[in-house]
Motif scaffolding. Sequence first.
Motif, PDB file in Angstrom:
ATOM      1  N   TYR A 459     -10.570  -3.853  -3.005  1.00  0.00           N
ATOM      2  CA  TYR A 459      -9.280  -4.499  -3.257  1.00  0.00           C
ATOM      3  C   TYR A 459      -8.285  -3.588  -3.974  1.00  0.00           C
ATOM      4  N   SER A 460      -8.747  -2.907  -5.022  1.00  0.00           N
ATOM      5  CA  SER A 460      -7.791  -2.148  -5.838  1.00  0.00           C
ATOM      6  C   SER A 460      -7.208  -0.979  -5.069  1.00  0.00           C
ATOM      7  N   ARG A 461      -8.080  -0.323  -4.290  1.00  0.00           N
ATOM      8  CA  ARG A 461      -7.595   0.830  -3.512  1.00  0.00           C
ATOM      9  C   ARG A 461      -6.649   0.369  -2.407  1.00  0.00           C
ATOM     10  N   THR A 462      -7.015  -0.706  -1.720  1.00  0.00           N
ATOM     11  CA  THR A 462      -6.130  -1.142  -0.634  1.00  0.00           C
ATOM     12  C   THR A 462      -4.819  -1.706  -1.192  1.00  0.00           C
ATOM     13  N   ASN A 463      -4.894  -2.364  -2.348  1.00  0.00           N
ATOM     14  CA  ASN A 463      -3.649  -2.846  -2.979  1.00  0.00           C
ATOM     15  C   ASN A 463      -2.763  -1.672  -3.383  1.00  0.00           C
ATOM     16  N   PHE A 464      -3.389  -0.621  -3.878  1.00  0.00           N
ATOM     17  CA  PHE A 464      -2.585   0.538  -4.291  1.00  0.00           C
ATOM     18  C   PHE A 464      -1.915   1.182  -3.069  1.00  0.00           C
ATOM     19  N   ASP A 465      -2.662   1.294  -1.988  1.00  0.00           N
ATOM     20  CA  ASP A 465      -2.086   1.884  -0.765  1.00  0.00           C
ATOM     21  C   ASP A 465      -0.935   1.023  -0.243  1.00  0.00           C
ATOM     22  N   ARG A 466      -1.122  -0.294  -0.299  1.00  0.00           N
ATOM     23  CA  ARG A 466      -0.071  -1.213   0.146  1.00  0.00           C
ATOM     24  C   ARG A 466       1.166  -1.046  -0.742  1.00  0.00           C
TER      25      ARG A 466
END
Length: 479
Positions: A459-466
């Motif tokens: 979640y945290s990595r994909t949220n950061f990429d988003r």
Amino acid sequence: MGERHRKLHGIMICVPYQGHLNPFVDLALKLASSGIVITFVHLEFLHRKLCQTHHANKTDVDLFSKARELGLDIRFTTMADTFPLEFDRDANFKEYWEAMVRDFPPLVDEFVGNILASDRDMLHFLVADTVHNWAAAVARKYNLVSVSLWTQSALVYCLGYHLDLLEQNGHFPCKDEVEEEIKYVPGVESINTKYIMPYLKQSECESVISRASRLLFEQGKMADFVLQNTVEELEPQTLSALNRYLPNYAVGPLNFSQNISTNTVTTSLWSKSDCTTWLGSKPPGSVLYVSFGSFVHTNKQVLEELAYGLLLSKVDFVWVIRQGILGDGATASVLPAGFQDAVKERGLIVGWCDQVETLSNPAIGGFLTHSGWNSTLESMWCGVPMICYPIGFDQPCNSKLVVADWKIGIHLCEGGSLDRENVAHKIQSFMNGGDLERLKQNAERVRKIMKNAVEPDGYSRTNFDRFLKDLEAKIHFQS
Ligand code: UDP
């Protein structure tokens, strides 16, 4: 130069406290690792303190030089706040923050204006800790996209976001002695008034922190993006309710988990004592780690009851007692006379340590904490159950999450004053009692959630990429 080829440049001005500095530096490294140019700004007095602690007082140290050797484009500079370097900002906390709220915003305005005037090639944006009350006004004045980093729990953000609702329901200011369940804040199923931030209570509502907090929550609403140092799976309802109002991204845990190590940048405000040798002689899970973070003050009576409580409990412990913990500038020992001799090899007392390293040590079985948000996340990262002793600010809220929501800790004493017999009993039953297995199992579950969050598809990595994609789009749209 075509718009699409202009580099993005984030201007980041740090809040001068350990619990804000750590995640802010990590965010700077993450942004720079994504190809964004960063100008990282420390207040001069904080830079001086870091240099005194780590660089033999040399002041022309560039704290990000190692990060640059690793290929990151992070430029480092400093700026003055409103006081001379030698002013004791810790001992004069109220006076300092009165001035920061009143006199610092025009300084930042001028500082940011100068940076923008000196470079017209890059596409600038602003990254500010939500605590900075000037961010929205400065961003608006210079037409900058603004990113707000919230370094506390989403729960605290959510309560602060809905101050008007709390006010309508008679919970802001909140009567000090009344205990009521609050069940009407979107995203917060239920919270007892005893856990809400003390600066929302009647007795503190005229304090500078209360006034500054109201301002920051108001200003925070105007940010283009809000980054939350929390984990989506741990505060799902709160985050999803906030998403209705804000471009909100849970990107935590920041600071101790990923990619380019934060160790490339000097952040520790005090020099660290080594605990590993001492811990090496202790059985697994047998030692209680005790620390009240970098910032809050307590009093001699509390320290005395804790000291005797630890002694009576017969549990081994590492206790961090940082210089200045009493808030009166005193440097003499704050512990009862003869305490160190009485505990002998059962206790290690240090002024400061590497907390994550200590919590990761197999000998550590529990953390008696003031429930600062970073300490809470670090304990969770290491799978260590907690005894919560919140002192102020966001800490009571955090202890509610730990004890009631995640069930990975207990309260030391709720509301009442500390008593050594009680402290000893609580510590003993926490470290050796029947509940420990359940707490450990839950802590292990939470640890896995945190580790998964920072995996490439977490979640945290994909949220950061988003967030990066949205940021880029917004900057190009606005420029
Ligand atoms: N910390 C540390 N060494 C110590 C005690 C604390 O490095 O001996 C760090 C800890 O790892 C955490 C920060 O100080 O990252 C404290 O932040 P927190 O939000 O828990 O509390 P605050 O200091 O803001 O009250």
